[in-house]
Write a protein that holds these residues in place. Structure first.
Motif, mmCIF file in Angstrom:
data_model
loop_
_atom_site.group_PDB
_atom_site.id
_atom_site.type_symbol
_atom_site.label_atom_id
_atom_site.label_comp_id
_atom_site.label_asym_id
_atom_site.label_seq_id
_atom_site.Cartn_x
_atom_site.Cartn_y
_atom_site.Cartn_z
ATOM 1 N N ASN A 16 28.873 81.861 82.826
ATOM 2 C CA ASN A 16 29.942 81.383 83.619
ATOM 3 C C ASN A 16 29.603 80.522 84.498
ATOM 4 O O ASN A 16 28.133 80.062 84.679
ATOM 5 C CB ASN A 16 30.625 82.608 84.425
ATOM 6 C CG ASN A 16 29.723 83.452 85.199
ATOM 7 O OD1 ASN A 16 28.817 82.793 85.613
ATOM 8 N ND2 ASN A 16 29.937 84.709 85.064
ATOM 9 N N GLY A 17 30.474 79.640 85.371
ATOM 10 C CA GLY A 17 30.008 78.638 86.223
ATOM 11 C C GLY A 17 29.072 79.254 87.284
ATOM 12 O O GLY A 17 28.123 78.499 87.603
ATOM 13 N N LYS A 18 29.178 80.363 87.920
ATOM 14 C CA LYS A 18 28.319 80.924 88.700
ATOM 15 C C LYS A 18 26.945 81.147 88.177
ATOM 16 O O LYS A 18 25.716 80.467 88.795
ATOM 17 C CB LYS A 18 28.668 82.253 89.335
ATOM 18 C CG LYS A 18 27.753 82.922 90.527
ATOM 19 C CD LYS A 18 28.476 83.952 90.976
ATOM 20 C CE LYS A 18 27.585 84.585 92.134
ATOM 21 N NZ LYS A 18 28.165 85.804 92.575
ATOM 22 N N LEU A 19 26.670 81.411 87.100
ATOM 23 C CA LEU A 19 25.483 81.780 86.395
ATOM 24 C C LEU A 19 24.809 80.252 86.152
ATOM 25 O O LEU A 19 23.719 79.996 86.509
ATOM 26 C CB LEU A 19 25.652 82.147 85.123
ATOM 27 C CG LEU A 19 24.292 82.405 84.399
ATOM 28 C CD1 LEU A 19 23.542 83.762 84.336
ATOM 29 C CD2 LEU A 19 24.079 81.990 82.755
ATOM 30 N N LEU A 20 25.637 79.276 85.758
ATOM 31 C CA LEU A 20 25.121 78.022 85.405
ATOM 32 C C LEU A 20 24.662 77.431 86.626
ATOM 33 O O LEU A 20 23.565 76.338 86.589
ATOM 34 C CB LEU A 20 26.023 76.998 84.642
ATOM 35 C CG LEU A 20 26.386 77.545 83.247
ATOM 36 C CD1 LEU A 20 27.319 76.671 82.505
ATOM 37 C CD2 LEU A 20 25.259 77.417 82.520
ATOM 38 N N GLY A 21 25.162 77.742 87.835
ATOM 39 C CA GLY A 21 24.782 77.153 89.213
ATOM 40 C C GLY A 21 23.242 77.417 89.564
ATOM 41 O O GLY A 21 22.646 76.816 90.244
ATOM 42 N N ALA A 22 22.637 78.347 88.753
ATOM 43 C CA ALA A 22 21.184 78.730 88.918
ATOM 44 C C ALA A 22 20.328 77.889 88.069
ATOM 45 O O ALA A 22 19.140 77.760 88.193
ATOM 46 C CB ALA A 22 20.999 79.961 88.515
#
Length: 193
Positions: A135-141
């Motif tokens: 998801n977007g939050k994971l891709l933020g890492a």
């Protein structure tokens, strides 16, 4: 089958491995990133045939590999032994998807219940839901410009959000198209023998 055949046998897909898919995956990464060596690949989800093949393929081409799976859903022990067999391999298995995604150049996922595991779908949903999703939050890492790959078909809202799937559709569909080209290359190589 390969042991008794007098012609080449291609493993297109087994419960253990999916090597033809990984050839297409590596081709897609190289097309988009211009290299493989030194990149970091992250896989989020079930320790299935896809991750088994990704671990072997990506380590062999010099990529760093980071995998996040729930307890009890790890990659095959033989594959984990291979990942530890060479001190030059950079491999991590963890339970935290965000930790696995830190610094990733490519994030992979696959369905939580593969073909033949439909009877386990509810149990698997309970083990994976809310944590093992791209998801977007994971891709933020991950690194800026990170690719997302999925061997398809995808279950939107389970292993990958609709938003991420749509945002990375071009590279995921390139991956699907490259199955044709990678398999043609395998056949050409075998016909030379």
């Amino acid at each position: 089958l390969a042991r008794y055949a007098d012609i080449p046998v291609i493993n297109g897909l087994t419960d253990f491995a999916h090597p033809c898919q990984v050839l297409a995956d590596l081709m897609t990464i190289r097309e988009r990133k211009a290299r493989l060596e030194g990149l970091k690949m992250c896989f989020i989800g079930d320790g299935n045939n896809m991750v088994n093949s990704l671990i072997v393929g990506c380590l062999k081409v010099g990529m760093e590999v980071s995998v996040a799976c729930p307890e009890g859903y790890d990659p095959h022990p033989d594959v984990l032994a291979f990942a530890k067999s060479d001190p030059s391999f950079r491999f991590t298995l963890c339970r935290d998807p965000r930790q696995a995604a830190v610094g990733a150049d490519v994030v992979f996922t696959d369905v939580w219940a593969s073909m033949g595991q439909e009877g386990e779908a509810e149990q698997r949903r309970a083990a994976f839901a809310g944590i093992y999703q791209v998801n977007g939050k994971l891709l933020g890492a991950a690194n800026e410009g990170c690719m997302v790959q999925h061997c398809l078909p995808a279950h939107r809202g389970e292993e990958i959000t609709a938003e991420v799937l749509e945002a990375h559709a071009a590279e995921i569909f390139d991956e699907a198209e490259n199955r044709l080209h990678a398999q043609k290359a395998v056949m050409v190589a075998l016909l030379k023998e």
